[in-house]
Design a protein around this motif. Structure first.
Motif, mmCIF file in Angstrom:
data_model
loop_
_atom_site.group_PDB
_atom_site.id
_atom_site.type_symbol
_atom_site.label_atom_id
_atom_site.label_comp_id
_atom_site.label_asym_id
_atom_site.label_seq_id
_atom_site.Cartn_x
_atom_site.Cartn_y
_atom_site.Cartn_z
ATOM 1 N N MET A 5 48.306 9.018 -14.378
ATOM 2 C CA MET A 5 47.358 9.872 -13.664
ATOM 3 C C MET A 5 46.624 10.811 -14.637
ATOM 4 O O MET A 5 45.633 11.407 -14.282
ATOM 5 C CB MET A 5 48.101 10.738 -12.618
ATOM 6 C CG MET A 5 48.939 9.945 -11.648
ATOM 7 S SD MET A 5 47.958 8.859 -10.627
ATOM 8 C CE MET A 5 49.230 7.970 -9.756
ATOM 9 N N ASN A 6 47.140 10.925 -15.845
ATOM 10 C CA ASN A 6 46.610 11.884 -16.807
ATOM 11 C C ASN A 6 45.601 11.197 -17.730
ATOM 12 O O ASN A 6 45.954 10.316 -18.511
ATOM 13 C CB ASN A 6 47.785 12.465 -17.611
ATOM 14 C CG ASN A 6 47.381 13.659 -18.443
ATOM 15 O OD1 ASN A 6 46.258 13.735 -18.919
ATOM 16 N ND2 ASN A 6 48.306 14.584 -18.611
ATOM 17 N N SER A 7 44.331 11.635 -17.662
ATOM 18 C CA SER A 7 43.271 10.958 -18.426
ATOM 19 C C SER A 7 43.429 11.160 -19.937
ATOM 20 O O SER A 7 43.125 10.261 -20.721
ATOM 21 C CB SER A 7 41.902 11.458 -17.985
ATOM 22 O OG SER A 7 41.832 12.867 -18.126
ATOM 23 N N ASN A 8 43.928 12.340 -20.355
ATOM 24 C CA ASN A 8 44.149 12.591 -21.790
ATOM 25 C C ASN A 8 45.160 11.613 -22.367
ATOM 26 O O ASN A 8 44.945 11.026 -23.429
ATOM 27 C CB ASN A 8 44.664 14.017 -22.027
ATOM 28 C CG ASN A 8 43.610 15.062 -21.758
ATOM 29 O OD1 ASN A 8 42.422 14.753 -21.788
ATOM 30 N ND2 ASN A 8 44.045 16.275 -21.488
ATOM 31 N N ILE A 15 43.834 4.519 -27.624
ATOM 32 C CA ILE A 15 43.620 4.626 -29.070
ATOM 33 C C ILE A 15 44.818 4.043 -29.831
ATOM 34 O O ILE A 15 44.665 3.375 -30.857
ATOM 35 C CB ILE A 15 43.379 6.101 -29.500
ATOM 36 C CG1 ILE A 15 42.124 6.668 -28.829
ATOM 37 C CG2 ILE A 15 43.281 6.237 -31.012
ATOM 38 C CD1 ILE A 15 40.812 6.046 -29.266
ATOM 39 N N LEU A 16 46.020 4.274 -29.296
ATOM 40 C CA LEU A 16 47.253 3.748 -29.897
ATOM 41 C C LEU A 16 47.207 2.217 -29.970
ATOM 42 O O LEU A 16 47.498 1.620 -31.007
ATOM 43 C CB LEU A 16 48.454 4.201 -29.061
ATOM 44 C CG LEU A 16 49.839 3.888 -29.609
ATOM 45 C CD1 LEU A 16 50.288 4.963 -30.576
ATOM 46 C CD2 LEU A 16 50.847 3.776 -28.489
ATOM 47 N N ILE A 17 46.826 1.600 -28.851
ATOM 48 C CA ILE A 17 46.730 0.131 -28.784
ATOM 49 C C ILE A 17 45.615 -0.365 -29.708
ATOM 50 O O ILE A 17 45.777 -1.332 -30.457
ATOM 51 C CB ILE A 17 46.500 -0.326 -27.323
ATOM 52 C CG1 ILE A 17 47.743 0.005 -26.472
ATOM 53 C CG2 ILE A 17 46.185 -1.813 -27.245
ATOM 54 C CD1 ILE A 17 47.515 0.009 -24.976
ATOM 55 N N ASN A 39 46.942 5.313 -35.642
ATOM 56 C CA ASN A 39 48.108 5.101 -34.782
ATOM 57 C C ASN A 39 48.991 6.346 -34.744
ATOM 58 O O ASN A 39 49.424 6.788 -33.674
ATOM 59 C CB ASN A 39 48.900 3.897 -35.316
ATOM 60 C CG ASN A 39 50.105 3.571 -34.469
ATOM 61 O OD1 ASN A 39 51.140 4.221 -34.562
ATOM 62 N ND2 ASN A 39 49.978 2.578 -33.632
ATOM 63 N N LEU A 40 49.241 6.929 -35.914
ATOM 64 C CA LEU A 40 50.066 8.143 -36.009
ATOM 65 C C LEU A 40 49.418 9.301 -35.255
ATOM 66 O O LEU A 40 50.082 9.989 -34.459
ATOM 67 C CB LEU A 40 50.254 8.509 -37.490
ATOM 68 C CG LEU A 40 50.812 9.891 -37.823
ATOM 69 C CD1 LEU A 40 52.212 10.056 -37.265
ATOM 70 C CD2 LEU A 40 50.815 10.137 -39.324
ATOM 71 N N LEU A 41 48.118 9.488 -35.466
ATOM 72 C CA LEU A 41 47.425 10.627 -34.851
ATOM 73 C C LEU A 41 47.214 10.459 -33.347
ATOM 74 O O LEU A 41 46.938 11.431 -32.654
ATOM 75 C CB LEU A 41 46.080 10.862 -35.552
ATOM 76 C CG LEU A 41 46.191 11.307 -37.023
ATOM 77 C CD1 LEU A 41 44.827 11.339 -37.677
ATOM 78 C CD2 LEU A 41 46.874 12.659 -37.142
ATOM 79 N N SER A 42 47.350 9.242 -32.842
ATOM 80 C CA SER A 42 47.238 9.044 -31.392
ATOM 81 C C SER A 42 48.602 9.141 -30.702
ATOM 82 O O SER A 42 48.688 9.468 -29.522
ATOM 83 C CB SER A 42 46.593 7.693 -31.075
ATOM 84 O OG SER A 42 47.389 6.659 -31.596
ATOM 85 N N ILE A 47 53.594 12.360 -27.632
ATOM 86 C CA ILE A 47 54.950 12.941 -27.720
ATOM 87 C C ILE A 47 54.932 14.399 -27.290
ATOM 88 O O ILE A 47 55.722 14.826 -26.460
ATOM 89 C CB ILE A 47 55.494 12.889 -29.175
ATOM 90 C CG1 ILE A 47 55.545 11.470 -29.688
ATOM 91 C CG2 ILE A 47 56.869 13.509 -29.261
ATOM 92 C CD1 ILE A 47 55.918 11.382 -31.159
ATOM 93 N N SER A 48 54.018 15.177 -27.875
ATOM 94 C CA SER A 48 54.097 16.640 -27.732
ATOM 95 C C SER A 48 53.307 17.162 -26.537
ATOM 96 O O SER A 48 52.738 18.235 -26.590
ATOM 97 C CB SER A 48 53.601 17.301 -29.017
ATOM 98 O OG SER A 48 52.283 16.869 -29.277
ATOM 99 N N SER A 49 53.303 16.394 -25.445
ATOM 100 C CA SER A 49 52.542 16.813 -24.264
ATOM 101 C C SER A 49 53.267 17.894 -23.461
ATOM 102 O O SER A 49 52.643 18.759 -22.881
ATOM 103 C CB SER A 49 52.269 15.602 -23.374
ATOM 104 O OG SER A 49 53.484 14.958 -23.095
#
Length: 337
Positions: A5-8, A15-17, A39-42, A47-49
């Motif tokens: 449900m979260n667009s962010n 971006i990860l994919i 990949n790392l930056l996405s 994780i830190s949501s």
């Protein structure tokens, strides 16, 4: 399943994919490195949501380890370009590039960050870390593999994955060591053929997805929760089937890819390696069965008014997947014949 449900979060997941596809389709080492950095930056925003201290710590640890691995990778690909002619140095560089990729995927003996980070993540993030995040490093590893070094690493992975899970009470750490053990199988699969590795990864992802989904729904993070909680008997049966499938017990589908790998190893006269694989699988099964036995047999306090059920639509889905795990071996035997 608030995640979708979260667009962010959906944006970073996309971006990860996309970054994995950049890395594996790139025709230069530098393009692969750029894909790894994206990949790392996405993955870090995923994780830190939450505002949890553990997730903040996990994201920082993940960032540091992945950055170190990326810097090593970049340094050695530049070194490779400048010292291409010298065979002995080339051999050393191949070991170093392989090591940086092994560090990225959390393989033993570079695995020390992996269980600590897993402990601070949600079940969905754990699922991504244990499955999708292994795709890019393994494919990059297969481009420039050092066979003798990787055989040693496979054996270390299998042994540490089995022995490390013995004294764990946290389900997330247990899954982490299970992932390290399965990484040994995956590395041996990529040495045999890329198709076999893709098949193994698909099967492993299928089994891990059921486990993570079950634990997410039941909101469980530690072994004692499994036998303190007064669960519906069918949920326990589902746990039994999926744990044994993950351990690779013959009637279940988890045994099928392991069976193929063992077959290839025996055909290539790798008897000692096959013996290590089978023995360590027995240890894995031992601690899976220990959890299941406790869940089934523990004489806990029962409240008639307090019973854990799963929402009907989720439960039908889990039952279907567990049924596939159970009957999949029979179906796969026909394909194998």
């Amino acid at each position: 399943m608030f995640f979708f449900m979260n667009s962010n979060k959906l944006f970073f997941l996309f971006i990860l994919i996309f970054s994995t596809l950049i890395s594996i389709s790139s025709n230069s080492w530098f393009g692969c490195w750029i894909g790894l950095k994206i990949n790392l930056l996405s993955f870090i925003p995923l994780i830190s949501s939450s505002n949890n201290m553990l997730t903040t710590e996990a994201s920082l640890k993940y960032f540091l380890t992945q950055s170190i691995a990326s810097i090593n990778f970049l340094f050695f690909i530049i070194l490779k370009m400048t010292l291409m002619k010298n065979f002995e140095i080339n051999n050393l560089i191949s070991i170093m590039i392989n090591s940086s990729m092994l560090m990225k995927m959390g393989s033993a003996p570079f695995h020390f960050w992996f269980p600590n980070i897993v402990e601070g993540l949600s079940w969905f993030n754990n699922f991504i870390l244990m499955t999708w995040q292994k795709i890019t490093p393994i494919i990059l590893l297969s481009y420039y593999i050092n066979k003798n070094f990787i055989i040693l690493i496979i054996n270390i992975n299998i042994i540490i994955g089995a022995l490390g899970g013995l004294n764990q009470t946290s389900l997330r750490k247990l899954m982490a060591f299970s992932s390290i053990n399965n990484l040994g199988w995956m590395l041996s699969a990529i040495m045999i053929s890329e198709n076999l590795w893709m098949f193994y990864l698909f099967m492993y992802s299928f089994m891990i997805s059921i486990m993570c989904f079950l634990f997410y729904i039941l909101n469980m993070f530690y072994i004692n929760q499994l036998f303190i909680n007064n669960m519906n008997f069918l949920i326990k049966i589902n746990l039994l089937i999926n744990f044994l499938s993950l351990g690779g017990l013959p009637p279940f589908i988890g045994f099928f890819p392991k069976w193929i790998i063992i077959n290839f190893l025996i055909n290539n006269n790798m008897y000692i390696m096959t013996f290590i694989f089978i023995m360590m699988s027995l240890i894995m099964l031992f601690f899976y069965i220990r959890i299941i036995y406790s869940t089934f047999m523990f004489n806990y306090f029962k409240n008639k008014w307090f019973k854990i059920f799963i929402k009907n639509n989720y439960f039908k889905f889990i039952n279907f997947l567990s049924f596939f795990s159970l009957t999949g071996m029979i179906l796969s035997t026909f394909f194998y014949l």
